[in-house]
Design an enzyme around this catalytic site. Structure first.
Site, short mmCIF file in Angstrom:
data_model
loop_
_atom_site.label_atom_id
_atom_site.label_comp_id
_atom_site.label_asym_id
_atom_site.label_seq_id
_atom_site.Cartn_x
_atom_site.Cartn_y
_atom_site.Cartn_z
N PRO A 290 80.05 -35.06 -11.02
CA PRO A 290 80.76 -35.32 -12.28
C PRO A 290 79.93 -36.01 -13.37
CG PRO A 290 81.34 -37.01 -10.72
CD PRO A 290 80.42 -36.06 -9.98
N CYS A 409 73.91 -37.77 -0.03
CA CYS A 409 74.64 -38.97 0.40
C CYS A 409 74.91 -38.86 1.90
CB CYS A 409 75.92 -39.18 -0.41
SG CYS A 409 77.01 -37.76 -0.50
#
Length: 466
Positions: A290, A409
């Site tokens: 985002p 991640c």
């Protein structure tokens, strides 16, 4: 429902737990949809994510102590029991009578006296099985102890965990509500002691970290604004970030509408620094949505140069545009994935490329707690091909002497260093300039907030000058 028309925090939590889909990872979205129905927003949020985070352990305790099998119990009733056990074991500050009484009433609302009696009996049994709802973690290796944090946990009158002789994966998996195969893999990859710390870090309650927008303000100025508004926070000066205390609504913070800051975990914020963009350069962010890392890189460039932001999800790419507008950033150009190559070619190639690839999320399970409910070994393994493909594609756009930052991640070798090593074996002219694996922190220790961070991996690859 009270005079205000609001319902209890537990009622909202029950509604959300019944509607969220682990496969979609939409717990936050569903919670946001219904959180306005209660005045106990903080409690509802804690229960929802607490039950999701600890569901495997909760179901194990219900089966062991209450003889309750999840597959044999109606979904709503099972969630009533899960909420009750979560609060009894993991929310020691809440009175036992309040926990049991409201669970009984929630069961009675639709299930009548029979279900209410069932819930009452099961939760009373669980309560009686607990020796001490909050005790120090000095005996955390005992089989009668369920950890709540690195500092304390709940002690039972009997052993509730399996003997570790049955396997580290099974023991750690039930202790920390994680897939047994994953906990076992961590023990093999990192060693037993480190694996337990990763498990603890994956179960911490993550804080909200604020990164100042250096185009508009400084950490000192932002602290002053927050302090004047009565917003409580802690500082991590080495990272130039602050961590909010309590359940504060971010959009209501002073300076939010002015674009004075972004919300970003310290580990995620480190990626932009590893990319190291300079003013006037051309930077490509291939998995931009985002936009947290995209906007950070633009800020590091002083908003001078060009950041081409692209993503396969065109709807989420719109969030990048919205973030740039709020932050006052003009150097970012959002480009459809099918026109990305053309945009890079028009700019004369990229000085730096960031590929923050889709991954298993094993480094961020504290923040994305529903990951543990959907991840399996096959899905994790299948990501490697996608990740390698994106990294290979990125190499086409980099100028001579330029760099790629490959980041995830995840903390799994097969998604991180194994992908990089394969790339180096199959592509000449590249070398590793830096490589960093960050394991999840175990949480706050006293006044030191630096332990509250996610895990992740970042490797900077440099293309040789010919």
């Amino acid at each position: 429902m009270g005079d205000s028309g609001k319902v209890s925090a537990r009622a909202v939590a029950l509604l959300v737990l019944g509607k969220f889909d682990p496969a979609a990872g939409d717990a936050s979205e569903v919670l946001y949809r219904y959180i306005g129905r209660t005045e106990g927003r903080g409690q509802a949020t804690d229960i929802v994510f607490g039950v999701i985070r600890h569901r495997k352990t909760i179901d194990h305790l219900l089966a062991l102590i209450g003889n309750v099998q999840a597959k044999r119990v109606q979904k709503r009733l099972m969630n009533v029991l899960r909420i009750g056990v979560y609060e009894l074991v993991f929310a020691a500050e809440t009175a036992e009578y309040a926990i049991v009484n409201e669970a009984v009433e929630l069961a009675r609302t639709r299930g009548g006296r029979r279900q209410a009696g069932f819930v009452n009996a099961v939760l009373r049994n669980v309560g009686r099985a607990i020796a001490e709802r909050k005790c120090g973690a000095d005996e955390a290796d005992k089989l009668d102890f369920v950890p709540v944090s690195a500092r304390w946990g709940c002690r039972f009158k009997r052993d509730v965990l399996p003997d570790e002789a049955e396997g580290a994966g099974r023991y750690l998996g039930l202790k920390y509500s994680l897939p047994g195969w994953l906990a076992g893999k961590w023990a093999e990859q990192f060693g037993r002691e480190t694996a337990e710390r990763i498990c603890l870090g994956s179960n911490r309650k993550p804080g909200v970290w604020i990164r100042p927008n250096r185009l508009k303000t400084t950490l000192r100025e932002l602290c002053s604004r927050f302090g004047e508004a009565g917003v409580e926070f802690d500082l991590w000066l080495e990272r130039d970030m602050l961590r909010l205390r309590g359940g504060v609504s971010v959009p209501e913070l002073p300076g939010y509408d002015e674009g004075l800051f972004s919300v970003q975990d310290p580990t995620a914020a480190k990626v932009g620094e590893i990319v190291g963009p300079k003013a006037g350069e051309v930077v490509l962010d291939m998995c931009a949505a985002p936009g947290g890392k995209t906007t950070h890189m633009a800020e590091l460039m002083g908003d001078e140069g060009l950041v081409i932001a692209s993503d396969v999800d065109t709807e989420r790419l719109g969030m990048v545009v919205e973030n740039c507008q709020r932050l006052g950033i003009s150097a970012v150009k959002a480009v459809d994935i099918h026109k990305m190559g053309e945009a890079v070619e028009k700019a004369g190639g990229a000085d730096r490329v960031l590929v923050d690839v889709p991954c298993s999320n094993t480094g961020v399970m504290a923040r994305r707690c529903e990951v543990r409910l959907r991840i399996n070994h096959e899905k994790a393994a299948s990501l490697a091909g996608v990740q390698y493909g994106i990294l290979t594609e990125a190499s086409k756009y980099v100028k001579q002497g330029g760099a790629i930052c490959y980041s995830t991640c995840s903390i799994m070798d097969e998604e991180n260093c194994a992908i990089v090593r394969r790339f180096l074996e199959e592509h000449e002219g590249w070398s590793i300039e830096s490589e960093e694996l960050t394991l999840p922190g175990v949480g706050i220790c006293g006044e030191d907030v630096s332990g509250d961070h996610d895990g992740g991996y970042a490797c900077l690859l440099r293309r040789y000058q010919c």
